[in-house]
Design a protein around this motif. Structure first.
Motif, PDB file in Angstrom:
ATOM      1  N   ARG A   1       0.840  -1.204   0.000  1.00 15.67           N
ATOM      2  CA  ARG A   1       0.000   0.000   0.000  1.00 15.67           C
ATOM      3  C   ARG A   1       0.875   1.254   0.000  1.00 15.67           C
ATOM      4  NH1 ARG A   1      -4.276   0.364   4.642  1.00 15.67           N
ATOM      5  NH2 ARG A   1      -4.823   2.239   3.461  1.00 15.67           N
TER       6      ARG A   1
ATOM      7  N   ILE B   1      -5.221  -5.801  -6.687  1.00 12.80           N
ATOM      8  CA  ILE B   1      -5.872  -5.502  -5.406  1.00 12.80           C
ATOM      9  C   ILE B   1      -6.788  -4.289  -5.452  1.00 12.80           C
ATOM     10  CG2 ILE B   1      -3.978  -6.556  -4.118  1.00 12.80           C
ATOM     11  CD1 ILE B   1      -2.990  -3.759  -3.410  1.00 12.80           C
ATOM     12  N   THR B   2      -6.964  -3.673  -6.608  1.00 13.34           N
ATOM     13  CA  THR B   2      -7.814  -2.488  -6.668  1.00 13.34           C
ATOM     14  C   THR B   2      -8.965  -2.671  -7.657  1.00 13.34           C
ATOM     15  OG1 THR B   2      -6.383  -1.455  -8.327  1.00 13.34           O
ATOM     16  CG2 THR B   2      -5.986  -0.886  -6.019  1.00 13.34           C
TER      17      THR B   2
ATOM     18  N   TYR C   1      -9.654  -0.191  -3.068  1.00 17.32           N
ATOM     19  CA  TYR C   1      -9.252  -1.586  -2.985  1.00 17.32           C
ATOM     20  C   TYR C   1     -10.432  -2.483  -3.364  1.00 17.32           C
ATOM     21  CZ  TYR C   1      -5.081   0.112  -0.673  1.00 17.32           C
ATOM     22  OH  TYR C   1      -3.913   0.764  -0.403  1.00 17.32           O
TER      23      TYR C   1
ATOM     24  N   PHE D   1      -8.503  -7.756  -1.458  1.00 15.58           N
ATOM     25  CA  PHE D   1      -7.543  -7.079  -0.594  1.00 15.58           C
ATOM     26  C   PHE D   1      -8.153  -6.783   0.766  1.00 15.58           C
ATOM     27  CE2 PHE D   1      -5.525  -3.425   1.317  1.00 15.58           C
ATOM     28  CZ  PHE D   1      -4.174  -3.699   1.153  1.00 15.58           C
TER      29      PHE D   1
ATOM     30  N   ALA E   1     -12.964  -0.218   0.280  1.00 18.04           N
ATOM     31  CA  ALA E   1     -13.010  -1.145  -0.852  1.00 18.04           C
ATOM     32  C   ALA E   1     -14.383  -1.113  -1.502  1.00 18.04           C
ATOM     33  CB  ALA E   1     -12.690  -2.564  -0.391  1.00 18.04           C
TER      34      ALA E   1
END
Length: 333
Positions: free
Chosen positions: A117, A163-164, A171, A175, A238
């Motif tokens: 990150r 992860i995004t 996110y 993730f 997220a």
């Protein structure tokens, strides 16, 4: 109340942070978890997966390797301010040594997920961290520039995609779930209070019906863009799917989580979102819309001690918020 790790002289003067400003130093420490080990306690074993790096606050740690004949050889002593375990998360490799506390010891832990990150959220800070690491590894001196560039490039592309969420830049579910489980499964003596918030947008289907999926996507993207103004550096936002979002708030009490939930709700309700899209005749349409949201709140250990349990509790609270009239925050029972 114990002394803040930010006041620890060994940490402040650690070579890991020597080139950082106070603002950069504070940004990194927001990702760190404090952990205590008793004298003789194993921190990690040679050959184990490496998912964390450690910064020594107080005490003493020794690193040993297996010689293959049942004997062990000490290869390093770590004093306060030193760091260890970084290579396993950089290379995604097993531990190359066993580390043990030789006296009562306090460390700060940086999760591997949070290391990455830092790479793409704070690239200049990450570059300084990696530079500090490379300076104490003589075998890397000739190729440190290539290594740093390759790692940053990898962190900004492959890892970012993995992860995004492509629409919002938040996110993704994978993730968030990995990060939540990692924090809850930590082996520190003091269990951390972690809050989970679930959110979805009220009546997003009405916008989709009126302006199509492109209009709905613009609304979702605009809503997601406002989260950072409310959330703290260590918080995780997220997009799960469609108009569903989730948040992981480390070291957060129920009262604090409710307050953050209310701020998120208000931030969404106060948005005026411009839409620019083409109608069925191909004519450009410019308009403005607003939307409201519901949130469900759950906190460990009150509502669960595992990631799935907390997510389920927050989701159940979200459903109650909808049943009670929407545009509200409800705490899990």
């Amino acid at each position: 109340m114990g002394k803040s790790p930010l006041d620890n002289e060994a940490l402040i003067h650690s070579p890991l942070f020597a080139s950082m400003s106070e603002l950069e130093f504070n940004a990194v420490t927001a990702f760190l978890e404090r952990r205590h080990y008793k004298k003789g306690e194993l921190i990690f074993s040679e050959g184990e997966p490496g998912r964390e790096m450690f910064i020594l606050l107080t005490g003493h740690v020794v690193a040993t390797v297996n010689l293959g004949d049942g004997k062990r050889r000490k290869i390093y002593d770590f004093e306060p301010g030193a760091y260890f375990g970084e290579m396993a998360i950089i290379e995604d490799a097993p531990r190359s040594a066993t580390c043990t506390a030789t006296e009562d010891t306090d460390v700060l832990v940086l999760q591997g997920l949070d290391f990455y990150r830092l790479i793409f959220e704070h690239p200049m800070i990450a570059l300084k961290l990696l530079s500090a690491i490379s300076q104490v590894m003589t075998s890397w001196l000739d190729e440190s520039s290539r290594f740093l560039n390759d790692l940053l490039r990898w962190g900004e592309t492959a890892r970012l995609r993995a992860i995004t969420d492509s629409l919002t830049g938040l996110y993704n579910r994978r993730f968030l779930e990995e990060s939540l489980n990692s924090r809850l499964e930590g082996n520190g003596e003091v269990k951390r209070s972690i809050a989970v918030l679930m959110m979805d947008l009220d009546r997003i289907h009405e916008i989709n019906n009126a302006y199509g999926e492109a209009g709905g996507d613009q609304v979702i993207k605009a809503v997601a863009g406002g989260f950072r103004q409310v959330l703290r550096d260590a918080d995780i936002a997220a997009r799960l799917a469609g108009d569903e979002f989730a948040f992981v708030l480390p070291d957060t009490t129920l009262q604090e989580a409710q307050h953050i939930g209310e701020r998120l709700r208000a931030a969404v309700a106060n948005l005026t979102i411009p839409l620019s899209l083409k109608d069925k005749l191909g004519e450009l349409l410019n308009t403005k819309v607003s939307i409201k949201t519901c949130l469900g709140v759950a906190v460990s250990p009150q509502h669960g001690n595992t990631g799935p349990a907390l997510l389920a509790a927050a989701d159940a609270a979200l459903k109650k918020a909808k049943e009670r009239g929407r545009n509200r925050v409800v705490v899990a029972e």
